[in-house]
Design an enzyme around this catalytic site. Structure first.
Site, mmCIF file in Angstrom:
data_model
loop_
_atom_site.group_PDB
_atom_site.id
_atom_site.type_symbol
_atom_site.label_atom_id
_atom_site.label_comp_id
_atom_site.label_asym_id
_atom_site.label_seq_id
_atom_site.Cartn_x
_atom_site.Cartn_y
_atom_site.Cartn_z
ATOM 1 N N GLU A 164 3.202 -2.109 110.243
ATOM 2 C CA GLU A 164 4.245 -2.982 109.669
ATOM 3 C C GLU A 164 4.911 -3.733 110.810
ATOM 4 O O GLU A 164 5.500 -3.128 111.704
ATOM 5 C CB GLU A 164 5.287 -2.179 108.873
ATOM 6 C CG GLU A 164 4.782 -1.650 107.544
ATOM 7 C CD GLU A 164 5.891 -1.058 106.672
ATOM 8 O OE1 GLU A 164 7.052 -1.521 106.781
ATOM 9 O OE2 GLU A 164 5.589 -0.138 105.887
ATOM 10 N N GLU A 203 2.512 -4.521 99.258
ATOM 11 C CA GLU A 203 3.270 -3.434 98.644
ATOM 12 C C GLU A 203 3.722 -3.842 97.248
ATOM 13 O O GLU A 203 3.907 -5.033 96.959
ATOM 14 C CB GLU A 203 4.497 -3.102 99.503
ATOM 15 C CG GLU A 203 5.321 -1.928 98.988
ATOM 16 C CD GLU A 203 6.400 -1.491 99.968
ATOM 17 O OE1 GLU A 203 7.096 -0.497 99.680
ATOM 18 O OE2 GLU A 203 6.552 -2.143 101.020
ATOM 19 N N ASN A 215 4.184 7.519 104.593
ATOM 20 C CA ASN A 215 4.763 6.302 105.163
ATOM 21 C C ASN A 215 6.218 6.540 105.538
ATOM 22 O O ASN A 215 6.984 7.101 104.741
ATOM 23 C CB ASN A 215 4.699 5.158 104.139
ATOM 24 C CG ASN A 215 5.531 3.957 104.574
ATOM 25 O OD1 ASN A 215 5.102 3.170 105.406
ATOM 26 N ND2 ASN A 215 6.735 3.809 104.024
ATOM 27 N N GLU A 216 6.592 6.150 106.740
ATOM 28 C CA GLU A 216 7.980 6.249 107.213
ATOM 29 C C GLU A 216 8.596 7.597 106.833
ATOM 30 O O GLU A 216 9.652 7.666 106.193
ATOM 31 C CB GLU A 216 8.809 5.072 106.693
ATOM 32 C CG GLU A 216 8.338 3.742 107.260
ATOM 33 C CD GLU A 216 9.270 2.576 106.993
ATOM 34 O OE1 GLU A 216 10.276 2.751 106.274
ATOM 35 O OE2 GLU A 216 8.988 1.471 107.506
#
Length: 515
Positions: A319, A48, A195-196
């Site tokens: 993750e 990231e 994402n999330e």
């Protein structure tokens, strides 16, 4: 702990008599025709735009004094090749849902800057972009996994990204790619649709995200006409089983190939604690959260089984890893931590869990590759070192695309202040050439454990092994002593009456090879 019970009453009786006078753990490895393959993609990684993962980590720029290829450190390239990483996730993480891909292509001196609002408020100059990342994946022989922006993007921007990366030519985005120096498409298969989304991706409800996902996935086109895109929905945070239920219930099967899951290992109270100066209480607590991964995978898989009994949709744990306080004197937003034998324990037990759930878990990504959280590589200027986690991942890469061998055993317990955890973790596989590998972990901070291993019927004539251990649980590789912890040959294997006897030291990881 019991995994896939297959032993016969007779063998159990024989082993019980043979070992009745000893404190041993009996492990039987069997071959089951219906057992799944362990996907190599379980051994994936994550990079990231966070702290020094990209800039000052992977990417130093072409003008750097550090030897590099197109700006990426050669020593890291070599290390990741040795690791045989199957896939690499990028550009986030939370960063992904603020990242606009067009800012990272074209002449570097013309690219706009942005502020990384999630990680330290630093200025991102977009010098490492899509071409840099996808070319790196080609160099590594790894599949790229693009986590694309849903939280602050549009369907148009998202689908233009797919076109830019995948279309052969004649389209606006493909022609722009060619102008930017890349004639052929990259044929990216793996795409994260946000994402999330329950958090930094937009604080959405599961029901709202399911509709948003359907919209984005509908407009994604596999321009390469290959075997299709692998679209991964932003999945649950730890034990949010409702999230998985909604995605499986509300998203049609033809629009989805994978559902993500995020879970980190940490001390269970508010203080995460130091990554190097931790107590046994903190270690025990961290291992408790790490071992909960088995429960999480089991329960999320059960929900998926209800809607997908044919197992066509993968559980993608994209993750995972240990999360502690940052190293003293470093930017709190950079998440830089050291990597000790505790991290080796997390890596070994977690990978065993994924291996044993290979029927549903088809992909996973350790967070993160360089200088962030449970990294496999740390850098400091021109220096680079490999962490204990790196060594575990390399020891375990023998399981990639091998057939799972179910195991049965009753683990002894690791006890601390009235609580207990299973001390031993095991997984096994058999590759195409017939070689058997068995991975064993002892998380006990004090006790060694004796293992009696039966490989009856697997055609194993001889055993060898490699072990990772150290004198102290808090030991780590520093830039002054980068080789302090590294795998060593394990030669103390005794074979009697078809049973292999091994002794697992405290906090150790052992991989046995049977030929």
């Amino acid at each position: 702990m019991k995994i896939l019970k297959y032993s016969t009453f007779l063998l159990t009786c024989i082993l019980s008599v043979y070992t009745s006078a000893q404190d041993v753990t009996l492990v039987k490895v069997v071959e089951e025709s219906e057992a799944p393959m362990i996907s190599k993609h379980i051994y994936g990684h994550f990079s990231e735009h966070l702290g020094r993962c990209i800039y000052g980590g992977l990417y130093v720029g072409e003008e750097s004094v550090v030897p590099n290829t197109a700006g990426v450190r050669n020593d890291i390239i070599d290390a990741l090749k040795e690791l045989q990483i199957p896939n690499l996730r990028w550009p986030g993480g939370c960063f992904a849902d603020t990242y606009h891909w067009k800012d990272g292509v074209g002449p570097k001196d013309e690219r706009p800057t942005m502020v990384n609002r999630w990680w330290g408020g630093v200025t991102e100059d977009n010098s490492f972009g899509t071409h840099d990342f996808l070319n790196l994946c080609e160099t590594l022989g790894a599949e790229p996994y693009l986590a694309a922006n849903v939280g602050s993007s549009t369907v148009k921007e998202f689908t233009e990204y797919v076109e830019y990366v995948l279309h052969e030519g004649g389209s606006p985005m493909a022609e722009w790619r060619k102008e930017n120096g890349r004639e052929e498409p990259w044929n990216v298969k793996y795409w994260g649709v946000g994402n999330e989304m329950w958090g930094c991706g937009g604080n959405m409800t599961a029901e709202h995200y399911a509709d948003v996902y359907r919209q984005y996935a509908t407009f994604m086109t596999d321009w390469t006409n290959s075997d299709g895109l692998f679209r991964i929905a932003s999945g649950a945070n730890v034990d949010d089983y409702h999230w998985t239920e909604v995605l499986m219930r509300d998203v049609p099967k033809h629009l989805i190939e994978g559902v993500a899951l995020h879970s980190y290992s940490f001390v269970e109270w508010n203080e995460k604690g130091s990554s190097i100066d931790y107590s046994e209480e903190q270690y025990f607590s961290t291992m408790k959260t790490a071992l909960k991964m088995d429960t999480l995978v089991t329960k999320h898989s059960a929900i998926m089984d209800k809607y997908d009994p044919d197992n066509t949709i993968a559980l993608v744990v994209d993750e995972w890893g240990g999360w502690y306080e940052v190293m003293e004197g470093t930017n709190p937003g950079f998440l830089y931590q050291q990597n000790t034998m505790r991290d080796a324990m997390i890596a070994g037990t977690t990978l065993n869990i994924f291996n044993n759930h290979a029927e549903r878990v088809k992909m996973a990504n350790l967070a993160q590759t360089v200088n962030v959280l449970q990294a496999v590589v740390l850098t400091e200027g021109e220096k680079m070192l490999l962490t204990p986690t790196y060594h575990v991942m390399k020891m375990y890469n023998v399981h990639q695309d091998a057939k799972l061998l179910p195991v049965e055993f009753n683990s002894p317990t690791y006890k601390f202040e009235g609580e207990e955890l299973p001390a031993i973790s095991v997984s096994a596989s058999k590759n195409e050439s017939g070689t058997v590998h068995v991975s064993l972990v002892n998380i006990d901070a004090h006790k060694k454990h004796n293992i009696n291993l039966s490989l009856e019927g697997l055609g194993v004539k001889r055993l060898s092994g490699i072990i990772l251990t150290s004198d102290n649980l808090q030991d780590y590789n520093s830039f002054e002593t980068p080789g302090a912890i590294q795998p060593k040959e394990f030669s103390t294997i005794k074979v009697k009456k078809g049973i292999a006897e091994v002794e697992l030291p405290p906090f150790s990881v052992l991989v046995l090879k049977g030929e």
